[in-house]
Design an enzyme around this catalytic site. Structure first.
Site, short mmCIF file in Angstrom:
data_model
loop_
_atom_site.label_atom_id
_atom_site.label_comp_id
_atom_site.label_asym_id
_atom_site.label_seq_id
_atom_site.Cartn_x
_atom_site.Cartn_y
_atom_site.Cartn_z
CB THR A 1 -0.85 -0.05 1.29
OG1 THR A 1 -1.71 -1.17 1.24
CG2 THR A 1 -1.68 1.21 1.51
N GLY B 1 0.94 -1.42 5.15
CA GLY B 1 1.22 -2.52 6.08
C GLY B 1 0.03 -3.35 6.49
O1 DON Z 1 -7.21 -1.68 3.23
C1 DON Z 1 -6.42 -2.34 3.85
O2 DON Z 1 -6.32 -2.28 5.06
C2 DON Z 1 -5.44 -3.23 3.11
N1 DON Z 1 -5.99 -3.61 1.84
C3 DON Z 1 -4.15 -2.50 2.96
C4 DON Z 1 -3.13 -3.38 2.30
C5 DON Z 1 -1.77 -2.99 2.67
O3 DON Z 1 -1.51 -2.09 3.43
C6 DON Z 1 -0.70 -3.78 2.10
N2 DON Z 1 0.55 -3.11 2.34
N3 DON Z 1 1.49 -3.08 2.88
#
Ligand code: DON
Length: 584
Positions: free
Chosen positions: A388, A480
């Site tokens: 993300t 994360g």
């Molecule tokens: O929306 C969420 O909480 C997750 N889809 C976020 C994914 C994420 O942070 C992956 N990255 N490090």
């Protein structure tokens, strides 16, 4: 990314302007010469952008230098990251943007993906009722209706001051002229190469004939993405939802058994919500309400820690890690029990953040003994996504934006809609995957976050803006997965309760507890190898991990007017600042 690449960008901008009178395409804004500095930790009295990639940060700073406000710069940075950081920057995903303008107007833009109309709670079950974990990670079935373009458009309509095309075109140029491949890009592609190889449209862009990603140092051009961005610049955001780009996405879905239809794209709307206001440590933290769990979870964690006088406990001492983990454990138990899309479930936000709830959570913590997570509810666990991205922006007038967006996992569903260059998300994997089934192996089946048509999956993305009095003092966020909440929570404890130096707060090892698995994760450092033993004596299971999060931070000093713009260096992030015009 190299300094020479930044120089190329400025020259390229000038060229676009110079040819504007003969080109029918929309033109980029004139860039104010000079005044932009790029680095990893810079102070300025002007505006700045902190993000995972300094080329994208520079795009945002150039928009600030051209007179744009923080929302303009955030949108331009967001489009640029879709090109420079394709693992998470995106057009085909979604996220949340928190805004506080220089005149004090606040807004929370929810551009989370939604489930297509054909989706049911059994989305990841086969005909025999078997759970198909791979469907939630890779391929067209996990793709939610992308929200990024609609979210940026909604924020632009409300607060933007420069033309839409001006904010899209720098990204178009980066896609068309190419970016230099650095180690992060090469390695992140290498990690998912086998999955990308299964989708011909993705493989054609990201891999060579042998299935290998482009090597470090070569120029990486994304022609289809450039064309899509050109169409978005020229035709506006509706191009993505009702234009040729929409047609290409829908055709690709139909060809690969995806559920997303033209109707799903047509009805998608980004939503403007009221930010949650969390009164903690003498500050007001503005945070996302549901369908992000961030605001409620941060409100509980910080509220509990304030009640346990964390300001008097040395950062990263044994007592600190224990108290932090216990507060997080409790917030994550409530998250699983109560949180989901507020358009579909009644989320008792006020009750969860009420003094009575925070008092009782704080009182339930044993100062020197871990509470088994099972005492707080049934066992459950969620796999963490791996990519993300967050960026923080300040403009010269003091307007700020905190934006976190994602494709869910690194490179999302690992599929590109053929002809668009757009990587698609696997965000539907954030729904609880098997209704009613909750176990230690990674399944959670509680009701509030089951999939349904038009529903937004619960998120942990945690963009925050902190006010002291009525003035912004901190802008932050991180990737994360569920660990995001604790990366941001820990940062806020250090900054607000302990008054830590922002650079030290960013650098210190991070701590995560997510209720289940019943385990504390701590970033490994040479001097904390004894954590498993020390915390084990209190009843904690501890796992030392390589990295948690990648926070990008702006700290504003209301007394001097100075802004410190800092990138997390865990992924080689970068910042760019636009110093105030001379004489201002
Ligand atoms: O929306 C969420 O909480 C997750 N889809 C976020 C994914 C994420 O942070 C992956 N990255 N490090």
């Amino acid at each position: 990314m190299s300094a020479s690449r930044c120089a190329t960008l400025v020259v390229a901008t000038a060229l676009v302007v110079a040819t504007a009178c003969v080109a029918p395409e929309p033109v980029a804004a004139p860039i104010v010469p000079g005044g932009i500095r790029v680095g990893q930790d810079l102070t300025t009295f002007g505006g700045g952008v902190a993000c995972v990639d300094r080329v994208a940060a520079r795009v945002g700073a150039e928009i600030l230098a051209a007179g744009g406000n923080a929302v303009d710069a955030a949108i331009a940075t967001g489009f640029a990251l879709a090109v420079t950081h394709p693992a998470a920057g995106n057009l085909g995903g979604g996220g949340f943007m928190l805004v506080r303008t220089a005149d004090g107007t606040e807004a929370a833009f929810d551009y989370r993906e939604v489930a297509p109309a054909a989706v049911g709670a059994d989305l990841f079950l086969d005909d025999a009722g078997g759970y198909r974990a791979e469907w939630a990670r890779t391929g067209h079935r996990a793709v939610g209706v992308p929200g990024t373009v609609a979210g940026f458009a909604r924020a632009h309509a409300r607060f933007g001051s420069l033309p839409w095309a001006t904010l899209v075109l720098p990204a178009e140029r980066l896609a068309r002229e190419g970016i230099l491949v650095d180690e992060d890009l090469n390695e992140s592609l290498d990690e998912v190469a086998a999955q990308l190889a299964r989708n011909p449209a993705a493989a054609a862009i990201f891999l060579d004939g042998e299935g290998r990603p482009p090597p470090v140092g070569v120029r990486f051009v994304q022609r289809d993405l450039a064309r899509t961005l050109r169409r978005l610049a020229k035709n506006g955001p509706a191009e993505f939802y009702r234009g040729e780009v929409a047609d290409l996405i829908v055709a690709d879905m139909a060809e690969h058994g995806g559920l997303l239809t033209a109707e799903d794209l047509d009805v998608y709307r980004a939503v403007e919500r009221l930010p949650l206001r969390l009164p903690v440590f003498g500050h007001q933290v503005l945070a996302m309400p549901p369908p992000s769990s961030a605001g409620v979870a941060l409100g509980q964690i910080l509220g509990v820690l304030e009640r346990r006088s964390i300001d008097e406990v040395e950062s990263m001492s044994l007592e600190f890690v224990h108290l932090y983990a216990e507060a997080a454990r409790r917030a994550f138990a409530d998250r699983a029990a109560f949180l989901g899309d507020p358009d579909f479930v009644d989320v008792p936000v006020a009750d969860l953040l009420a003094d009575a709830r925070l008092d009782s959570l704080a009182a339930s913590i044993d100062g020197w003994r871990a509470t088994p997570s099972e005492d707080l509810g049934p066992p459950l666990a969620l796999p963490e996504g791996t990519d993300t991205t967050h960026f923080s922006v300040v403009d010269r007038w003091g307007g700020v934006v905190a934006n976190t967006y994602t494709l869910e996992q690194s490179y999302g569903a690992k599929v590109v809609a053929a002809g668009t260059g757009v990587l698609l998300n696997n965000e539907l994997g954030d729904f609880n995957r098997v209704p009613g089934r909750t176990d230690r192996e990674g399944l959670i089946g509680t009701a509030p976050n089951l999939a349904a048509p038009g529903k937004r999956p619960l998120s942990s993305m945690s963009p925050v803006i902190v006010l002291r009095g009525d003035v912004p003092v901190v802008v932050a966020g991180s990737p994360g997965g569920r660990t995001i909440i604790n990366t941001v929570g820990g940062l806020l404890v250090d900054l607000l309760a302990h008054g830590a130096d922002p650079g030290e707060a960013l650098a210190r090892p991070r701590v995560h507890h997510g209720w289940f698995p019943d385990r504390i994760q701590i970033e490994a450092r040479p001097d904390n190898a004894s954590w498993p033993e020390l915390l084990g004596a209190l009843g904690h299971d501890v796992k030392l991990v390589k990295r948690l999060g990648d926070a990008h931070l702006i700290v504003l000093d209301p007394r001097t007017g100075e802004r410190r713009v800092l990138a997390d260096t865990r992924l080689d992030g970068g910042v760019a600042v636009a110093d105030p015009p001379a004489g201002s």
